[in-house]
Design a protein around this motif. Structure first.
Motif, PDB file in Angstrom:
ATOM      1  N   ARG A 139       0.835  -1.202   0.000  1.00  0.00           N
ATOM      2  CA  ARG A 139       0.000   0.000   0.000  1.00  0.00           C
ATOM      3  C   ARG A 139       0.877   1.263   0.000  1.00  0.00           C
ATOM      4  O   ARG A 139       0.631   2.213  -0.755  1.00  0.00           O
ATOM      5  N   GLN A 143       1.144   4.071  -3.019  1.00  0.00           N
ATOM      6  CA  GLN A 143       0.867   5.477  -2.744  1.00  0.00           C
ATOM      7  C   GLN A 143       2.066   6.350  -3.090  1.00  0.00           C
ATOM      8  O   GLN A 143       1.904   7.461  -3.627  1.00  0.00           O
ATOM      9  N   GLU A 183      -9.370   1.035  -2.287  1.00  0.00           N
ATOM     10  CA  GLU A 183      -9.184   2.107  -1.308  1.00  0.00           C
ATOM     11  C   GLU A 183      -8.211   3.168  -1.814  1.00  0.00           C
ATOM     12  O   GLU A 183      -8.438   4.376  -1.621  1.00  0.00           O
ATOM     13  N   ILE A 184      -7.137   2.751  -2.473  1.00  0.00           N
ATOM     14  CA  ILE A 184      -6.177   3.718  -2.992  1.00  0.00           C
ATOM     15  C   ILE A 184      -6.786   4.524  -4.131  1.00  0.00           C
ATOM     16  O   ILE A 184      -6.543   5.732  -4.254  1.00  0.00           O
ATOM     17  N   SER A 185      -7.574   3.877  -4.975  1.00  0.00           N
ATOM     18  CA  SER A 185      -8.198   4.618  -6.073  1.00  0.00           C
ATOM     19  C   SER A 185      -9.161   5.657  -5.525  1.00  0.00           C
ATOM     20  O   SER A 185      -9.213   6.792  -6.008  1.00  0.00           O
ATOM     21  N   ALA A 186      -9.922   5.296  -4.493  1.00  0.00           N
ATOM     22  CA  ALA A 186     -10.861   6.246  -3.888  1.00  0.00           C
ATOM     23  C   ALA A 186     -10.115   7.395  -3.210  1.00  0.00           C
ATOM     24  O   ALA A 186     -10.482   8.570  -3.370  1.00  0.00           O
ATOM     25  N   LYS A 187      -9.075   7.070  -2.480  1.00  0.00           N
ATOM     26  CA  LYS A 187      -8.294   8.094  -1.766  1.00  0.00           C
ATOM     27  C   LYS A 187      -7.708   9.112  -2.732  1.00  0.00           C
ATOM     28  O   LYS A 187      -7.660  10.320  -2.422  1.00  0.00           O
ATOM     29  N   ASN A 188      -7.255   8.645  -3.903  1.00  0.00           N
ATOM     30  CA  ASN A 188      -6.564   9.509  -4.854  1.00  0.00           C
ATOM     31  C   ASN A 188      -7.455   9.987  -5.995  1.00  0.00           C
ATOM     32  O   ASN A 188      -6.965  10.590  -6.946  1.00  0.00           O
ATOM     33  N   LYS A 189      -8.758   9.691  -5.898  1.00  0.00           N
ATOM     34  CA  LYS A 189      -9.703  10.081  -6.948  1.00  0.00           C
ATOM     35  C   LYS A 189      -9.225   9.594  -8.317  1.00  0.00           C
ATOM     36  O   LYS A 189      -9.260  10.327  -9.314  1.00  0.00           O
TER      37      LYS A 189
END
Length: 239
Positions: A139, A143, A183-189
């Motif tokens: 993760r 990121q 989750e990473i895609s959502a966090k980073n739009k």
């Protein structure tokens, strides 16, 4: 819900991945050497031609590189053809390296992004899962790659390719591994391809003899999976 069981013939896919995992463990020195030899060739291919075209950069492992195939048969090239046919004038760069982990990607991303790109497709993580790398490390590395893209190409649209792994390390690890991408895609739009190998993983006729790397026909389906998510991104950029 066990997400793995949405993969057709997933037991065949698991067997192939398990074999690869054992080979990785037994031949780590050999693989490292091979990866180091392959990197210059992959890196050279990332030098953009002098043009005014926008750029799509595919950054990944052997799936992106098109292991066992001619580069023209790999999904990045096929996606490039789809973009051209749809009227989008983009240069496609394949920066895939066989055996690449998220840590390896983190190490080379700055070099690859010597020039800005317009669309960045991130396809890494499968090799981490096969090696049982701590999820927190994967993760963090993903990121860090995204952070570098934001720094060097702040205008770039990011697309993340989701991946699933067999439950060799336990169902919890597999489920948590898959959630990293969402989750990473959502966090980073960022746009998300839910599962890169949808309708390919576990289907014997669409994979090479190792059971995990798609054939040319398999890559055509992978290209469709990518294009469904990428086309709206290109549409947005053309406005």
């Amino acid at each position: 819900m066990n997400l793995l069981k949405t993969i057709p013939n997933y037991k065949v896919w698991i067997a192939g991945l398990s074999l690869l995992a054992s080979l990785v463990g037994c031949n780590s020195k050999t693989e490292t050497s091979q990866t180091q030899e392959e990197k210059p060739a992959a890196a050279d291919s990332t030098k953009p031609a002098e043009s005014q075209k926008k750029t799509i950069l595919f950054f990944g492992n052997s799936l992106t590189a098109g292991y066992g195939l001619d580069p023209a048969e790999a999904f990045p090239a096929l996606v490039g053809e789809k973009a051209k046919a749809a009227g989008y004038d983009y240069q496609v760069i394949n920066a895939g390296v066989s055996g690449e982990t998220t840590a390896g990607g983190k190490s080379r991303i700055s070099w690859v992004l010597r020039k800005p790109v317009d669309v960045f497709v991130l396809e890494l993580g499968a090799n981490d899962g096969l090696r049982g790398i701590p999820l927190a490390d994967s993760r963090k590395n993903l990121q860090a790659i995204i952070d570098t893209v934001r720094l060097k190409s702040p205008q770039a649209q990011i697309v993340i390719a989701g991946m699933r792994i067999p439950p060799n390390l336990g169902p919890d690890y597999g489920e948590q591994f898959y959630r990293i991408f969402t989750e990473i895609s959502a966090k980073n739009k960022a746009a998300l391809i839910p599962f890169l190998l949808e309708n390919v993983g576990g289907i014997r006729k669409l994979n090479q003899s190792d059971g995990i790397h798609p054939t040319a026909e398999g890559h055509k389906i992978v290209a469709e999976n990518v294009w469904k998510v990428l086309e709206p991104v290109l549409q947005k950029q053309s406005l």
